[in-house]
Design a protein around this motif. Sequence first.
Motif, PDB file in Angstrom:
ATOM      1  N   GLU A 108       0.923  -1.232  -0.072  1.00  0.00           N
ATOM      2  CA  GLU A 108      -0.055   0.079   0.008  1.00  0.00           C
ATOM      3  C   GLU A 108       0.638   1.337   0.076  1.00  0.00           C
ATOM      4  O   GLU A 108       1.988   1.233   0.690  1.00  0.00           O
ATOM      5  N   LEU A 109       0.351   2.139  -0.758  1.00  0.00           N
ATOM      6  CA  LEU A 109       1.194   3.581  -0.981  1.00  0.00           C
ATOM      7  C   LEU A 109       0.202   4.487  -0.003  1.00  0.00           C
ATOM      8  O   LEU A 109      -0.824   4.582  -0.413  1.00  0.00           O
ATOM      9  N   TYR A 110       1.003   5.581   0.677  1.00  0.00           N
ATOM     10  CA  TYR A 110       0.320   6.316   1.531  1.00  0.00           C
ATOM     11  C   TYR A 110       0.798   7.766   1.041  1.00  0.00           C
ATOM     12  O   TYR A 110       1.872   8.094   0.670  1.00  0.00           O
ATOM     13  N   LEU A 111      -0.205   8.714   1.121  1.00  0.00           N
ATOM     14  CA  LEU A 111      -0.098  10.216   0.609  1.00  0.00           C
ATOM     15  C   LEU A 111       0.972  11.036   1.553  1.00  0.00           C
ATOM     16  O   LEU A 111       0.807  10.921   2.857  1.00  0.00           O
ATOM     17  N   GLN A 112       2.144  11.265   1.149  1.00  0.00           N
ATOM     18  CA  GLN A 112       3.334  12.026   2.148  1.00  0.00           C
ATOM     19  C   GLN A 112       3.262  13.426   1.783  1.00  0.00           C
ATOM     20  O   GLN A 112       3.615  14.248   2.750  1.00  0.00           O
ATOM     21  N   ASN A 113       3.008  13.944   0.585  1.00  0.00           N
ATOM     22  CA  ASN A 113       3.210  15.492   0.348  1.00  0.00           C
ATOM     23  C   ASN A 113       2.256  15.538  -0.964  1.00  0.00           C
ATOM     24  O   ASN A 113       1.981  14.979  -1.786  1.00  0.00           O
ATOM     25  N   VAL A 114       1.885  16.931  -1.123  1.00  0.00           N
ATOM     26  CA  VAL A 114       1.000  17.678  -2.197  1.00  0.00           C
ATOM     27  C   VAL A 114       1.896  18.833  -2.569  1.00  0.00           C
ATOM     28  O   VAL A 114       2.289  19.736  -1.774  1.00  0.00           O
ATOM     29  N   LEU A 115       2.203  18.556  -3.791  1.00  0.00           N
ATOM     30  CA  LEU A 115       3.283  20.048  -4.347  1.00  0.00           C
ATOM     31  C   LEU A 115       2.512  20.605  -5.433  1.00  0.00           C
ATOM     32  O   LEU A 115       1.995  19.756  -6.215  1.00  0.00           O
ATOM     33  N   SER A 116       2.735  21.804  -5.639  1.00  0.00           N
ATOM     34  CA  SER A 116       1.976  22.668  -6.713  1.00  0.00           C
ATOM     35  C   SER A 116       3.216  23.157  -7.591  1.00  0.00           C
ATOM     36  O   SER A 116       2.952  23.848  -8.630  1.00  0.00           O
ATOM     37  N   ALA A 117       4.517  22.907  -7.378  1.00  0.00           N
ATOM     38  CA  ALA A 117       5.650  23.101  -8.144  1.00  0.00           C
ATOM     39  C   ALA A 117       6.733  22.387  -7.963  1.00  0.00           C
ATOM     40  O   ALA A 117       6.546  21.231  -7.064  1.00  0.00           O
ATOM     41  N   ALA A 118       7.606  22.279  -9.052  1.00  0.00           N
ATOM     42  CA  ALA A 118       8.664  21.428  -8.843  1.00  0.00           C
ATOM     43  C   ALA A 118       9.545  21.520  -7.443  1.00  0.00           C
ATOM     44  O   ALA A 118       9.659  22.561  -7.023  1.00  0.00           O
ATOM     45  N   GLY A 119      10.217  20.453  -6.987  1.00  0.00           N
ATOM     46  CA  GLY A 119      10.941  20.517  -5.932  1.00  0.00           C
ATOM     47  C   GLY A 119      11.503  19.271  -5.603  1.00  0.00           C
ATOM     48  O   GLY A 119      11.250  18.267  -5.955  1.00  0.00           O
TER      49      GLY A 119
END
Length: 307
Positions: A108-119
């Motif tokens: 299972e994969l879990y959400l660790q981050n949400v990004l709106s730009a490259a980084g």
Amino acid sequence: WFAGDVLNEWLYFCTANECLEYDGAEVRPWGVPTFTNQPGVTASGTGGLVAGYYQVALTLTDAWGREGGTDKPLVIYAEQNAALVINVPAPPAGYTVNLYVSSVNGSELYLQNVLSAAGTVEVGIVRDDVQRCNTVLLREPAPGHQVVAHNSVLAVASGPVIQMTRPMQPHLVDRVRGFLQYPADVNAVVSAWALFVSADKCYALTNVETDGISQRVVLEYPAVSGTAVLLPDGRGAWMTQYGQAITNGDNVELVNREAFAPARAESGAAGVLDSNGNQLVVTTLKGPGGANSLAAADFFIGEIVDQ
């Protein structure tokens, strides 16, 4: 071409190279782009990871909150007390990137981050009490020449293949298990209790909202392309080489085979007339093209003499 149908009061339609949807106010893309290449990842630095294998995947979410699919996650080994360093590319305009990581040796994969730009994102501890990734190996629909709503899914025909969208998620299809392929191009699709499909033969499909689709042959010959219609009582109908076919549950009846033989046809058009309580299916047929070996014409053989 232009083909579409209505599901939950929204219109979903295809042109030759686009899939679009219309909610009564605006037209927008039907699907969400898929992440087909996973990011660059290294296991380095200092963190709190347990030694083992980790999976990493990215998805996109559009401005309306719909999440797209992703290819098979990247797998990387991390040493004890290491961290994952992930290079996230810039999302398209109007989208955000969701970064998912699995627990050690987990599926299972879990959400660790949400990004709106490259980084660059460093994951030293994997949280497993957050949103899971449910779109692995899912894709946005591809354009098709027929679109038919059936219960909670959309059937999209493209050549000899029918894709089924995910139940209540019409922006996603399963390219691994969510399709059927036939020996000939699909020329008719009708939703009438079962989902009826005409290709090399006519088939009745049930349980199409599940991974256990059931299919059986109901006619050994196909429909005439363009003649499929839905009757006012919910039954489907189409013309065949042996007359009019009308559905009855997950079966098909040839209602006038003993009394009527239509002309040979490659395509046609059909409609339903309702007059004084009587319903008529009216079909026009177009015969095969090409040279006619029995055709004759006036001709002249002679000599042209200059004056």
